[in-house]
Design a protein around this motif. Structure first.
Motif, PDB file in Angstrom:
ATOM      1  N   MET A 278       0.834  -1.183   0.000  1.00 51.20           N
ATOM      2  CA  MET A 278       0.000   0.000   0.000  1.00 51.20           C
ATOM      3  C   MET A 278       0.880   1.247   0.000  1.00 51.20           C
ATOM      4  SD  MET A 278      -2.936   1.023   2.657  1.00 51.20           S
ATOM      5  CE  MET A 278      -3.667   2.589   2.629  1.00 51.20           C
ATOM      6  N   LEU A 279       1.908   1.219   0.799  1.00 54.66           N
ATOM      7  CA  LEU A 279       2.807   2.367   0.862  1.00 54.66           C
ATOM      8  C   LEU A 279       3.420   2.639  -0.512  1.00 54.66           C
ATOM      9  CD1 LEU A 279       4.122   4.374   2.883  1.00 54.66           C
ATOM     10  CD2 LEU A 279       5.986   2.740   3.097  1.00 54.66           C
ATOM     11  N   ARG A 280       3.882   1.605  -1.175  1.00 56.97           N
ATOM     12  CA  ARG A 280       4.515   1.752  -2.486  1.00 56.97           C
ATOM     13  C   ARG A 280       3.500   2.213  -3.539  1.00 56.97           C
ATOM     14  NH1 ARG A 280       6.287  -3.239  -3.305  1.00 56.97           N
ATOM     15  NH2 ARG A 280       4.426  -3.798  -4.461  1.00 56.97           N
ATOM     16  N   ASP A 281       2.283   1.691  -3.464  1.00 60.71           N
ATOM     17  CA  ASP A 281       1.280   1.979  -4.489  1.00 60.71           C
ATOM     18  C   ASP A 281       0.543   3.297  -4.289  1.00 60.71           C
ATOM     19  OD1 ASP A 281       1.926  -0.416  -5.698  1.00 60.71           O
ATOM     20  OD2 ASP A 281       0.272  -1.514  -4.778  1.00 60.71           O
ATOM     21  N   CYS A 282       0.424   3.756  -3.064  1.00 60.90           N
ATOM     22  CA  CYS A 282      -0.444   4.910  -2.788  1.00 60.90           C
ATOM     23  C   CYS A 282       0.292   6.173  -2.324  1.00 60.90           C
ATOM     24  CB  CYS A 282      -1.477   4.532  -1.733  1.00 60.90           C
ATOM     25  SG  CYS A 282      -2.555   3.187  -2.255  1.00 60.90           S
ATOM     26  N   TYR A 283       1.572   6.055  -2.007  1.00 60.32           N
ATOM     27  CA  TYR A 283       2.326   7.210  -1.514  1.00 60.32           C
ATOM     28  C   TYR A 283       3.536   7.451  -2.400  1.00 60.32           C
ATOM     29  CZ  TYR A 283      -0.428   7.118   2.768  1.00 60.32           C
ATOM     30  OH  TYR A 283      -1.449   7.175   3.668  1.00 60.32           O
ATOM     31  N   LYS A 284       3.902   8.709  -2.559  1.00 63.62           N
ATOM     32  CA  LYS A 284       5.070   9.061  -3.361  1.00 63.62           C
ATOM     33  C   LYS A 284       6.348   8.757  -2.581  1.00 63.62           C
ATOM     34  CE  LYS A 284       2.624  12.400  -6.081  1.00 63.62           C
ATOM     35  NZ  LYS A 284       2.405  13.731  -6.499  1.00 63.62           N
ATOM     36  N   LYS A 285       7.462   8.757  -3.277  1.00 64.21           N
ATOM     37  CA  LYS A 285       8.756   8.370  -2.714  1.00 64.21           C
ATOM     38  C   LYS A 285       9.114   9.131  -1.431  1.00 64.21           C
ATOM     39  CE  LYS A 285      12.827   6.261  -3.149  1.00 64.21           C
ATOM     40  NZ  LYS A 285      13.086   5.448  -1.989  1.00 64.21           N
ATOM     41  N   PRO A 286       8.943  10.462  -1.345  1.00 66.92           N
ATOM     42  CA  PRO A 286       9.289  11.146  -0.094  1.00 66.92           C
ATOM     43  C   PRO A 286       8.482  10.638   1.109  1.00 66.92           C
ATOM     44  CG  PRO A 286       9.034  12.737  -1.862  1.00 66.92           C
ATOM     45  CD  PRO A 286       8.565  11.419  -2.395  1.00 66.92           C
ATOM     46  N   ALA A 287       7.209  10.343   0.883  1.00 68.64           N
ATOM     47  CA  ALA A 287       6.369   9.815   1.970  1.00 68.64           C
ATOM     48  C   ALA A 287       6.802   8.406   2.335  1.00 68.64           C
ATOM     49  CB  ALA A 287       4.901   9.836   1.565  1.00 68.64           C
ATOM     50  N   GLN A 288       7.147   7.599   1.333  1.00 72.26           N
ATOM     51  CA  GLN A 288       7.637   6.246   1.606  1.00 72.26           C
ATOM     52  C   GLN A 288       8.904   6.306   2.449  1.00 72.26           C
ATOM     53  OE1 GLN A 288       8.188   4.139  -2.102  1.00 72.26           O
ATOM     54  NE2 GLN A 288       6.193   4.790  -2.870  1.00 72.26           N
ATOM     55  N   ASP A 289       9.813   7.204   2.093  1.00 73.32           N
ATOM     56  CA  ASP A 289      11.063   7.350   2.839  1.00 73.32           C
ATOM     57  C   ASP A 289      10.806   7.811   4.272  1.00 73.32           C
ATOM     58  OD1 ASP A 289      12.410   6.571   0.539  1.00 73.32           O
ATOM     59  OD2 ASP A 289      12.941   8.633  -0.032  1.00 73.32           O
ATOM     60  N   ALA A 290       9.864   8.746   4.443  1.00 79.65           N
ATOM     61  CA  ALA A 290       9.535   9.226   5.787  1.00 79.65           C
ATOM     62  C   ALA A 290       8.952   8.100   6.631  1.00 79.65           C
ATOM     63  CB  ALA A 290       8.545  10.397   5.705  1.00 79.65           C
ATOM     64  N   PHE A 291       8.097   7.281   6.031  1.00 78.95           N
ATOM     65  CA  PHE A 291       7.497   6.181   6.766  1.00 78.95           C
ATOM     66  C   PHE A 291       8.553   5.149   7.174  1.00 78.95           C
ATOM     67  CE2 PHE A 291       5.367   2.118   7.285  1.00 78.95           C
ATOM     68  CZ  PHE A 291       4.341   2.464   8.145  1.00 78.95           C
ATOM     69  N   ILE A 292       9.411   4.776   6.237  1.00 76.95           N
ATOM     70  CA  ILE A 292      10.459   3.791   6.532  1.00 76.95           C
ATOM     71  C   ILE A 292      11.392   4.321   7.612  1.00 76.95           C
ATOM     72  CG2 ILE A 292      12.477   2.615   5.551  1.00 76.95           C
ATOM     73  CD1 ILE A 292      10.758   2.349   2.948  1.00 76.95           C
ATOM     74  N   ALA A 293      11.749   5.596   7.541  1.00 77.85           N
ATOM     75  CA  ALA A 293      12.602   6.191   8.572  1.00 77.85           C
ATOM     76  C   ALA A 293      11.914   6.154   9.932  1.00 77.85           C
ATOM     77  CB  ALA A 293      12.967   7.627   8.190  1.00 77.85           C
ATOM     78  N   GLY A 294      10.613   6.394   9.959  1.00 80.16           N
ATOM     79  CA  GLY A 294       9.863   6.345  11.218  1.00 80.16           C
ATOM     80  C   GLY A 294       9.833   4.950  11.813  1.00 80.16           C
TER      81      GLY A 294
END
Length: 104
Positions: free
Chosen positions: A1-17
């Motif tokens: 879902m993260l990969r399909d629905c969020y852009k790269k900066p948001a994906q990076d922020a989520f993974i960092a969190g």
């Protein structure tokens, strides 16, 4: 879902969190300690103009998951199967909203 629905900066922020929670041994903490860590995460959440914060993404997917689940719908809405007549009603404070759906 993260990969399909969020852009790269948001994906990076989520993974960092998530990685930050792992560094803090979040799953190994007692419930009151977990609450304290999450309150710190929430307090430090600063979304940028181009990307939501880790905390905002967690809240979004949590609400999405809850309100699209059977338990969430049953707890939050007054389910009225259709076909049925359309009625314009006034919702009282604290009253559940109505959810209409097809009978199976």
């Amino acid at each position: 879902m993260l990969r399909d629905c969020y852009k790269k900066p948001a994906q990076d922020a989520f993974i960092a969190g998530v990685q930050d929670l792992e560094r803090k041994n979040f799953l190994g903490l007692k419930p009151d300690q977990q609450t304290a860590v999450l309150k710190q995460v929430e307090a430090s959440a600063t979304p940028s103009a181009t990307s939501p914060s880790f905390w905002q993404i967690v809240k979004e997917v949590t609400l999405l998951g809850y309100f699209t689940s059977e338990a969430g719908i049953k707890a939050s809405f007054d389910y009225q199967p259709i076909p049925g007549r359309f009625e314009a009603i006034k919702i009282k404070p604290g009253q559940k909203d109505f959810m209409y759906g097809n009978q199976v």
